[in-house]
Design a protein around this motif. Structure first.
Motif, PDB file in Angstrom:
ATOM      1  N   ALA A 229       0.977  -1.632   0.010  1.00 48.26           N
ATOM      2  CA  ALA A 229       0.129   0.072   0.020  1.00 48.26           C
ATOM      3  C   ALA A 229       1.000   1.456  -0.400  1.00 48.26           C
ATOM      4  CB  ALA A 229      -1.192  -0.024   1.151  1.00 48.26           C
ATOM      5  N   ASP A 230       1.972   0.956  -0.098  1.00 50.59           N
ATOM      6  CA  ASP A 230       2.777   2.444   0.026  1.00 50.59           C
ATOM      7  C   ASP A 230       3.504   2.801  -1.703  1.00 50.59           C
ATOM      8  OD1 ASP A 230       4.710   4.633  -0.006  1.00 50.59           O
ATOM      9  OD2 ASP A 230       5.987   3.200   1.994  1.00 50.59           O
ATOM     10  N   PRO A 231       2.857   3.838  -1.924  1.00 45.93           N
ATOM     11  CA  PRO A 231       3.472   3.880  -3.333  1.00 45.93           C
ATOM     12  C   PRO A 231       4.702   5.055  -3.040  1.00 45.93           C
ATOM     13  CG  PRO A 231       1.443   5.613  -2.810  1.00 45.93           C
ATOM     14  CD  PRO A 231       1.797   4.571  -1.955  1.00 45.93           C
ATOM     15  N   GLY A 232       5.281   5.411  -2.216  1.00 43.41           N
ATOM     16  CA  GLY A 232       5.901   6.650  -2.259  1.00 43.41           C
ATOM     17  C   GLY A 232       7.630   5.930  -1.917  1.00 43.41           C
ATOM     18  N   PRO A 233       8.843   6.840  -2.201  1.00 40.34           N
ATOM     19  CA  PRO A 233       9.808   5.955  -1.942  1.00 40.34           C
ATOM     20  C   PRO A 233       9.977   5.842  -0.421  1.00 40.34           C
ATOM     21  CG  PRO A 233       9.903   8.175  -2.673  1.00 40.34           C
ATOM     22  CD  PRO A 233       8.578   8.335  -2.142  1.00 40.34           C
ATOM     23  N   ARG A 234      10.683   4.752  -0.336  1.00 40.04           N
ATOM     24  CA  ARG A 234      10.861   4.258   1.289  1.00 40.04           C
ATOM     25  C   ARG A 234      13.070   4.302   1.297  1.00 40.04           C
ATOM     26  NH1 ARG A 234       7.087   0.179   2.071  1.00 40.04           N
ATOM     27  NH2 ARG A 234       8.170  -1.612   2.857  1.00 40.04           N
ATOM     28  N   VAL A 235      12.649   4.713   2.499  1.00 41.48           N
ATOM     29  CA  VAL A 235      13.830   5.069   3.222  1.00 41.48           C
ATOM     30  C   VAL A 235      14.357   3.900   3.946  1.00 41.48           C
ATOM     31  CG1 VAL A 235      15.532   6.652   3.634  1.00 41.48           C
ATOM     32  CG2 VAL A 235      13.435   7.073   1.568  1.00 41.48           C
ATOM     33  N   ASP A 236      15.847   3.770   3.825  1.00 39.37           N
ATOM     34  CA  ASP A 236      17.024   2.893   4.940  1.00 39.37           C
ATOM     35  C   ASP A 236      18.484   3.312   5.217  1.00 39.37           C
ATOM     36  OD1 ASP A 236      17.964   0.897   6.590  1.00 39.37           O
ATOM     37  OD2 ASP A 236      17.395  -0.387   4.619  1.00 39.37           O
ATOM     38  N   LEU A 237      18.236   3.949   6.133  1.00 37.34           N
ATOM     39  CA  LEU A 237      20.030   4.623   6.112  1.00 37.34           C
ATOM     40  C   LEU A 237      20.626   3.942   7.571  1.00 37.34           C
ATOM     41  CD1 LEU A 237      19.653   7.556   6.938  1.00 37.34           C
ATOM     42  CD2 LEU A 237      17.585   6.985   7.237  1.00 37.34           C
ATOM     43  N   THR A 238      21.983   3.632   6.812  1.00 34.65           N
ATOM     44  CA  THR A 238      22.543   3.484   8.308  1.00 34.65           C
ATOM     45  C   THR A 238      22.690   4.447   9.673  1.00 34.65           C
ATOM     46  OG1 THR A 238      24.972   4.490   7.353  1.00 34.65           O
ATOM     47  CG2 THR A 238      24.117   2.440   7.364  1.00 34.65           C
ATOM     48  N   GLY A 343      22.623   3.906   2.766  1.00 36.76           N
ATOM     49  CA  GLY A 343      21.519   3.837   2.768  1.00 36.76           C
ATOM     50  C   GLY A 343      20.532   3.906   1.098  1.00 36.76           C
ATOM     51  N   GLN A 344      19.378   3.247   1.156  1.00 34.74           N
ATOM     52  CA  GLN A 344      19.249   2.592  -0.037  1.00 34.74           C
ATOM     53  C   GLN A 344      17.232   3.356  -0.008  1.00 34.74           C
ATOM     54  OE1 GLN A 344      18.052  -1.294  -0.148  1.00 34.74           O
ATOM     55  NE2 GLN A 344      17.475  -1.546   2.140  1.00 34.74           N
ATOM     56  N   VAL A 345      17.219   4.043  -0.587  1.00 31.61           N
ATOM     57  CA  VAL A 345      16.051   4.463  -1.727  1.00 31.61           C
ATOM     58  C   VAL A 345      15.281   3.363  -2.255  1.00 31.61           C
ATOM     59  CG1 VAL A 345      16.434   5.920  -3.328  1.00 31.61           C
ATOM     60  CG2 VAL A 345      14.191   6.243  -2.138  1.00 31.61           C
ATOM     61  N   LEU A 346      13.909   3.221  -2.088  1.00 27.93           N
ATOM     62  CA  LEU A 346      12.769   2.105  -2.784  1.00 27.93           C
ATOM     63  C   LEU A 346      11.047   2.394  -3.537  1.00 27.93           C
ATOM     64  CD1 LEU A 346      14.075  -0.502  -0.010  1.00 27.93           C
ATOM     65  CD2 LEU A 346      14.990  -0.364  -2.367  1.00 27.93           C
ATOM     66  N   THR A 347      11.463   2.560  -4.473  1.00 26.18           N
ATOM     67  CA  THR A 347       9.827   1.836  -5.054  1.00 26.18           C
ATOM     68  C   THR A 347       9.446   0.769  -5.327  1.00 26.18           C
ATOM     69  OG1 THR A 347      10.409   2.743  -6.820  1.00 26.18           O
ATOM     70  CG2 THR A 347      10.025   4.083  -5.443  1.00 26.18           C
ATOM     71  N   MET A 348       8.281   0.482  -4.460  1.00 25.83           N
ATOM     72  CA  MET A 348       7.543  -0.698  -4.841  1.00 25.83           C
ATOM     73  C   MET A 348       6.891  -0.910  -6.651  1.00 25.83           C
ATOM     74  SD  MET A 348       8.825  -2.077  -1.958  1.00 25.83           S
ATOM     75  CE  MET A 348       8.042  -4.021  -2.488  1.00 25.83           C
ATOM     76  N   LYS A 349       6.249  -2.072  -6.920  1.00 29.60           N
ATOM     77  CA  LYS A 349       5.496  -1.994  -7.871  1.00 29.60           C
ATOM     78  C   LYS A 349       4.310  -1.775  -7.011  1.00 29.60           C
ATOM     79  CE  LYS A 349       8.744  -5.531  -9.908  1.00 29.60           C
ATOM     80  NZ  LYS A 349       8.675  -7.087 -10.757  1.00 29.60           N
ATOM     81  N   ARG A 350       3.006  -1.576  -8.169  1.00 28.95           N
ATOM     82  CA  ARG A 350       2.177  -1.401  -8.468  1.00 28.95           C
ATOM     83  C   ARG A 350       1.157  -1.111  -9.676  1.00 28.95           C
ATOM     84  NH1 ARG A 350       4.067   4.225  -8.984  1.00 28.95           N
ATOM     85  NH2 ARG A 350       2.861   5.616  -9.887  1.00 28.95           N
ATOM     86  N   GLY A 384       4.960  -9.075  -2.213  1.00 30.89           N
ATOM     87  CA  GLY A 384       6.390  -9.081  -1.212  1.00 30.89           C
ATOM     88  C   GLY A 384       6.762  -7.688  -0.797  1.00 30.89           C
ATOM     89  N   SER A 385       8.108  -8.251   0.289  1.00 29.43           N
ATOM     90  CA  SER A 385       8.276  -6.311   1.109  1.00 29.43           C
ATOM     91  C   SER A 385      10.091  -6.150  -0.194  1.00 29.43           C
ATOM     92  CB  SER A 385       8.946  -6.849   2.713  1.00 29.43           C
ATOM     93  OG  SER A 385       9.921  -7.776   2.232  1.00 29.43           O
ATOM     94  N   ALA A 386      10.160  -7.351  -0.793  1.00 34.45           N
ATOM     95  CA  ALA A 386      11.427  -7.534  -1.797  1.00 34.45           C
ATOM     96  C   ALA A 386      11.065  -7.496  -3.405  1.00 34.45           C
ATOM     97  CB  ALA A 386      12.271  -7.927  -2.093  1.00 34.45           C
ATOM     98  N   ASP A 387       9.434  -7.055  -3.337  1.00 37.15           N
ATOM     99  CA  ASP A 387       9.125  -6.532  -5.218  1.00 37.15           C
ATOM    100  C   ASP A 387       8.772  -5.588  -5.643  1.00 37.15           C
ATOM    101  OD1 ASP A 387       8.295  -7.611  -7.737  1.00 37.15           O
ATOM    102  OD2 ASP A 387       6.320  -8.361  -6.546  1.00 37.15           O
ATOM    103  N   PHE A 388      10.675  -4.859  -5.928  1.00 36.19           N
ATOM    104  CA  PHE A 388      10.687  -3.354  -5.578  1.00 36.19           C
ATOM    105  C   PHE A 388      10.160  -3.065  -7.463  1.00 36.19           C
ATOM    106  CE2 PHE A 388      14.190  -5.144  -3.330  1.00 36.19           C
ATOM    107  CZ  PHE A 388      13.238  -4.500  -1.767  1.00 36.19           C
ATOM    108  N   LEU A 389      10.220  -1.921  -7.437  1.00 39.77           N
ATOM    109  CA  LEU A 389       9.949  -1.096  -9.031  1.00 39.77           C
ATOM    110  C   LEU A 389      11.374  -0.512  -9.464  1.00 39.77           C
ATOM    111  CD1 LEU A 389       8.470  -0.080 -11.497  1.00 39.77           C
ATOM    112  CD2 LEU A 389       7.298   1.904 -10.137  1.00 39.77           C
ATOM    113  N   ALA A 408      15.942  13.908  -1.429  1.00 37.30           N
ATOM    114  CA  ALA A 408      15.851  14.343  -2.276  1.00 37.30           C
ATOM    115  C   ALA A 408      15.620  13.602  -4.351  1.00 37.30           C
ATOM    116  CB  ALA A 408      16.839  15.078  -2.293  1.00 37.30           C
ATOM    117  N   LEU A 409      16.597  12.190  -3.538  1.00 37.06           N
ATOM    118  CA  LEU A 409      16.988  10.881  -5.058  1.00 37.06           C
ATOM    119  C   LEU A 409      15.229  10.456  -5.261  1.00 37.06           C
ATOM    120  CD1 LEU A 409      17.842   9.408  -7.491  1.00 37.06           C
ATOM    121  CD2 LEU A 409      19.027   8.016  -4.867  1.00 37.06           C
ATOM    122  N   GLY A 410      14.381   9.878  -4.489  1.00 36.49           N
ATOM    123  CA  GLY A 410      13.389   9.575  -3.909  1.00 36.49           C
ATOM    124  C   GLY A 410      11.945   9.915  -4.892  1.00 36.49           C
ATOM    125  N   GLU A 411      11.789  11.153  -4.280  1.00 35.64           N
ATOM    126  CA  GLU A 411      11.013  12.140  -4.850  1.00 35.64           C
ATOM    127  C   GLU A 411      11.518  12.717  -6.650  1.00 35.64           C
ATOM    128  OE1 GLU A 411       8.583  13.780  -3.416  1.00 35.64           O
ATOM    129  OE2 GLU A 411       9.258  11.435  -1.865  1.00 35.64           O
TER     130      GLU A 411
END
Length: 423
Positions: A229-238, A343-350, A384-389, A408-411
């Motif tokens: 349900a998350d259409p936006g960038p998902r950020v994960d960082l150290t 870190g990483q920034v991810l977007t999910m498939k929709r 699943g949580s690893a099904d990225f766009l 900024a990259l996610g946007e």
């Protein structure tokens, strides 16, 4: 002599032929056919430079294990390599049956069976959530009545949040129980937990000769369970070196690894990925830990931090080859310090028709960028949580700067992505 690789990933992150260039025997690969298209790779044709490459249509079926045994006999397999969490138990069982070096079932089960994992962690004094393996719907209702809502259901040996459910009231619980226990039939493969509030952290690293050789914590800036349900960038960082959570998370992870490792382990070298809740009242609560490297682009983040390819290390360890040099320890003998934050920034498939996707960014601080669909392709929603766009890895001197760059990259990715309803 030969090596058998069990592979349910794309090949791009796993250049086995480079990593195993000095392996003295044959290299045989059993791979999941559907994973290549899922991650935007063409389905391989021919043997791709391996001694043998076989693609399996039903990779989770027992026929794959039977085929692995046939290939082991045909090629005199002496080593088995497996990276994906769903393959660890299968690889261990094969080694055990064939009497090969490497991890056997007893070595990996504490990292795969979440009920066993939590029992061993609790015995070692590590904080865990109240939980139960509810054999029946009645047992699940009783647990919810005691601990309240939300509650969490997960597969005892699950991965990538597949099958994860979080009922938030009695109505949602009953809907889930009707699916989970059809006809009232009992089962023993489900774990039910009390919900733990707080931000999820993860610690990723490397064990050499039974000791942690390198590790570092990160923090998800999103909920793993929201992938659908998350259409936006998902950020994960150290976390920064001087963050008060950093030493606490590293210490907790080392204690957890010791608690789950048998005294005479056959798993002296491995990567690991631990997930830990940091609660609003400043407690650390273990969610789970795996004896494999993290998914998404965590391996690439770790390489950015330390210059170490976790998957290469594990591949060579399981192949019985000399290991790459680990990163040097700090001057005081403590664990290595990262050379930057990352870190990483991810977007999910929709679901829908892909009309546009972002170009590969040329910013010098972007360590990698991946697209898992093509313009003109009709795609399904994330399973699943690893099904990225898309996925990207970036770095910066400190956490705050890294987060600014990632967001900024996610946007930019969001603005350049257009998916419309499929015709």
């Amino acid at each position: 002599m030969s090596l058998l690789i069990l592979h349910r990933n794309p090949f791009e992150p796993f250049p086995y032929l480079d990593w195993l260039a000095d392996y003295p025997g044959d290299i045989v690969v059993l791979a999941a056919r559907d994973k290549f298209a899922l991650f935007g790779e063409p389905v391989p044709e021919g043997d791709q430079g391996f001694t043998r490459l076989e693609l399996c249509d039903d990779y989770d079926g027992e026929a794959v294990t039977a085929r692995a045994l046939e290939l082991a006999e045909e090629y005199d397999v002496q080593h088995i390599v497996a990276h994906h969490e769903a393959d660890l138990v299968r690889a261990a069982a094969l080694r055990e049956r064939l009497g090969l070096e490497g991890a056997w079932s007893a070595d990996v089960e504490p990292f795969r069976d979440k009920a066993l994992m939590k029992r061993l962690a609790r015995k070692a004094g590590i904080g865990i959530a109240p939980h139960i393996a509810p054999g029946t719907a009645a047992a699940a209702r009783a647990f919810a009545a005691t601990h309240g809502f939300p509650v969490v259901f997960k597969d005892r040996t699950g991965y990538n949040s597949i099958g994860l459910r979080i009922p938030r009231d009695e109505e949602e619980l009953e809907r889930h129980l009707a699916e989970a226990f059809p006809g009232g039939r009992p089962r023993d493969d489900v774990l039910m937990e009390a919900y733990v509030a707080g931000r999820m952290c993860h610690v990723d690293g490397l064990v050499i000769d039974g000791e942690v050789a390198a590790a570092w914590p990160s923090q998800y800036q999103y909920e793993l369970s929201s992938f659908a349900a998350d259409p936006g960038p998902r950020v994960d960082l150290t976390l920064d070196v001087d963050d008060p959570l950093t030493p606490r998370l590293l210490e907790l992870t080392e204690r957890t690894l010791k608690a789950l490792t048998p005294e005479r382990t056959r798993l002296p070298h491995h990567a690991f990925h631990a997930e830990v809740f940091h609660t609003p009242d400043d407690r650390l609560v273990l969610c789970e830990i795996a004896c494999r490297s993290g998914g998404a682009k965590i391996r690439e983040v770790f390489r950015t931090l330390f210059g170490v390819r976790l998957a290469e290390f594990v591949t060579r360890a399981e192949a019985g080859l000399p290991l790459p040099a680990p990163p040097p320890r700090a001057a005081d003998g403590s664990l290595p310090r990262p050379r930057c934050m990352a870190g990483q920034v991810l977007t999910m498939k929709r679901p829908g028709l892909v009309r546009s996707l972002p170009e590969v960014p040329d910013d010098p601080w972007v360590a990698g960028f991946w697209r898992y669909a093509e313009v003109g392709q009709v795609i399904a929603p994330a399973a699943g949580s690893a099904d990225f766009l898309t996925a990207a890895v970036a770095s910066a001197p400190d956490r705050a700067a890294c987060e600014r760059r990632l967001r900024a990259l996610g946007e930019r990715v969001r603005a350049a992505t257009r998916i419309v309803e499929a015709p």
